[in-house]
Design a protein around this motif. Sequence first.
Motif, PDB file in Angstrom:
ATOM      1  N   PHE A  23     -19.893  19.719 -59.046  1.00 21.91           N
ATOM      2  CA  PHE A  23     -20.002  18.633 -58.108  1.00 21.91           C
ATOM      3  C   PHE A  23     -20.295  17.387 -58.930  1.00 21.91           C
ATOM      4  CE2 PHE A  23     -22.233  16.151 -54.763  1.00 21.91           C
ATOM      5  CZ  PHE A  23     -21.375  16.262 -53.995  1.00 21.91           C
ATOM      6  N   GLN A  24     -21.441  17.425 -59.709  1.00 22.27           N
ATOM      7  CA  GLN A  24     -22.175  16.212 -60.417  1.00 22.27           C
ATOM      8  C   GLN A  24     -20.990  15.647 -61.457  1.00 22.27           C
ATOM      9  OE1 GLN A  24     -25.556  16.762 -62.780  1.00 22.27           O
ATOM     10  NE2 GLN A  24     -25.818  14.837 -63.169  1.00 22.27           N
ATOM     11  N   PHE A  25     -20.307  16.637 -62.080  1.00 23.39           N
ATOM     12  CA  PHE A  25     -19.373  16.159 -62.866  1.00 23.39           C
ATOM     13  C   PHE A  25     -18.189  15.267 -62.138  1.00 23.39           C
ATOM     14  CE2 PHE A  25     -15.058  17.092 -65.017  1.00 23.39           C
ATOM     15  CZ  PHE A  25     -15.609  16.537 -66.334  1.00 23.39           C
ATOM     16  N   LEU A  26     -17.685  15.831 -61.201  1.00 21.05           N
ATOM     17  CA  LEU A  26     -16.787  15.325 -60.371  1.00 21.05           C
ATOM     18  C   LEU A  26     -17.025  13.989 -59.779  1.00 21.05           C
ATOM     19  CD1 LEU A  26     -15.124  18.365 -58.624  1.00 21.05           C
ATOM     20  CD2 LEU A  26     -14.116  17.090 -60.494  1.00 21.05           C
ATOM     21  N   VAL A  27     -18.306  13.859 -59.196  1.00 18.74           N
ATOM     22  CA  VAL A  27     -18.785  12.518 -58.695  1.00 18.74           C
ATOM     23  C   VAL A  27     -18.938  11.494 -59.604  1.00 18.74           C
ATOM     24  CG1 VAL A  27     -20.319  11.353 -57.046  1.00 18.74           C
ATOM     25  CG2 VAL A  27     -19.563  13.742 -56.582  1.00 18.74           C
ATOM     26  N   GLU A  28     -19.671  12.120 -60.916  1.00 14.24           N
ATOM     27  CA  GLU A  28     -19.771  10.851 -61.836  1.00 14.24           C
ATOM     28  C   GLU A  28     -18.870  10.689 -62.832  1.00 14.24           C
ATOM     29  OE1 GLU A  28     -23.402  12.409 -63.661  1.00 14.24           O
ATOM     30  OE2 GLU A  28     -24.883  11.679 -61.825  1.00 14.24           O
ATOM     31  N   GLY A  29     -17.637  11.395 -62.524  1.00 17.81           N
ATOM     32  CA  GLY A  29     -16.458  11.182 -63.078  1.00 17.81           C
ATOM     33  C   GLY A  29     -15.844   9.869 -62.655  1.00 17.81           C
ATOM     34  N   TYR A  30     -15.870   9.444 -61.379  1.00 24.18           N
ATOM     35  CA  TYR A  30     -15.657   8.296 -60.941  1.00 24.18           C
ATOM     36  C   TYR A  30     -16.620   7.247 -61.154  1.00 24.18           C
ATOM     37  CZ  TYR A  30     -12.052  10.895 -58.191  1.00 24.18           C
ATOM     38  OH  TYR A  30     -11.110  11.647 -57.723  1.00 24.18           O
ATOM     39  N   ASP A  31     -16.437   6.658 -62.449  1.00 31.02           N
ATOM     40  CA  ASP A  31     -17.638   6.053 -63.142  1.00 31.02           C
ATOM     41  C   ASP A  31     -18.318   4.919 -62.168  1.00 31.02           C
ATOM     42  OD1 ASP A  31     -18.955   5.095 -65.421  1.00 31.02           O
ATOM     43  OD2 ASP A  31     -17.764   3.625 -66.072  1.00 31.02           O
ATOM     44  N   GLY A  32     -19.469   5.003 -62.008  1.00 36.94           N
ATOM     45  CA  GLY A  32     -20.156   3.947 -61.270  1.00 36.94           C
ATOM     46  C   GLY A  32     -20.306   4.082 -59.651  1.00 36.94           C
ATOM     47  N   ILE A  33     -19.380   5.126 -59.264  1.00 33.83           N
ATOM     48  CA  ILE A  33     -19.676   5.179 -57.720  1.00 33.83           C
ATOM     49  C   ILE A  33     -20.935   5.754 -57.245  1.00 33.83           C
ATOM     50  CG2 ILE A  33     -16.906   5.111 -57.496  1.00 33.83           C
ATOM     51  CD1 ILE A  33     -17.734   8.083 -56.192  1.00 33.83           C
ATOM     52  N   ALA A  34     -21.538   6.616 -57.823  1.00 32.15           N
ATOM     53  CA  ALA A  34     -22.626   7.507 -57.443  1.00 32.15           C
ATOM     54  C   ALA A  34     -23.159   8.190 -58.618  1.00 32.15           C
ATOM     55  CB  ALA A  34     -22.282   8.307 -56.368  1.00 32.15           C
ATOM     56  N   THR A  35     -24.570   8.295 -58.443  1.00 30.19           N
ATOM     57  CA  THR A  35     -25.133   9.354 -59.466  1.00 30.19           C
ATOM     58  C   THR A  35     -25.689  10.591 -58.510  1.00 30.19           C
ATOM     59  OG1 THR A  35     -27.276   8.234 -59.229  1.00 30.19           O
ATOM     60  CG2 THR A  35     -26.012   7.481 -61.081  1.00 30.19           C
ATOM     61  N   VAL A  61     -13.715   9.419 -52.037  1.00 29.82           N
ATOM     62  CA  VAL A  61     -14.108  10.558 -52.978  1.00 29.82           C
ATOM     63  C   VAL A  61     -14.653  11.877 -52.463  1.00 29.82           C
ATOM     64  CG1 VAL A  61     -15.231  11.246 -55.214  1.00 29.82           C
ATOM     65  CG2 VAL A  61     -14.293   8.820 -55.105  1.00 29.82           C
ATOM     66  N   LEU A  62     -15.630  11.811 -51.469  1.00 29.20           N
ATOM     67  CA  LEU A  62     -16.043  12.833 -50.745  1.00 29.20           C
ATOM     68  C   LEU A  62     -15.063  13.646 -50.081  1.00 29.20           C
ATOM     69  CD1 LEU A  62     -19.760  11.541 -50.441  1.00 29.20           C
ATOM     70  CD2 LEU A  62     -19.043  13.310 -51.960  1.00 29.20           C
ATOM     71  N   ALA A  66     -13.717  17.198 -50.172  1.00 29.22           N
ATOM     72  CA  ALA A  66     -13.483  18.301 -48.986  1.00 29.22           C
ATOM     73  C   ALA A  66     -12.206  18.899 -48.810  1.00 29.22           C
ATOM     74  CB  ALA A  66     -14.329  17.499 -47.864  1.00 29.22           C
ATOM     75  N   GLN A  67     -11.175  17.944 -48.853  1.00 28.14           N
ATOM     76  CA  GLN A  67      -9.970  18.523 -48.514  1.00 28.14           C
ATOM     77  C   GLN A  67      -9.478  19.413 -49.493  1.00 28.14           C
ATOM     78  OE1 GLN A  67      -7.534  15.057 -48.059  1.00 28.14           O
ATOM     79  NE2 GLN A  67      -8.372  14.482 -45.883  1.00 28.14           N
TER      80      GLN A  67
END
Length: 87
Positions: A23-35, A61-62, A66-67
Amino acid sequence: MRTSMIECRKRYFRLPARHIAHFQFLVEGYDGIATVTTVDAKAAVVMLCIPAGLDGVADRVLDAMAQDQWIPFREDTVWKEEFEEEP
């Protein structure tokens, strides 16, 4: 040296512990949208810190995650209220 703090919105999510790193890898892969920070490993709760102005991007992204249903997660507003009341 002068540093500035970026204002962010905190959102909490619960997911199976085995999926936290992915989950962390995927979210933070979108550089700068969240930590992503694990705030309770036992309960498998993570916190997203979303910079001001990027809420919509983070939501998209979330929603896409989820989809895809690769990682079952859900927002946990009850845990947030309990956590933020602690001293």
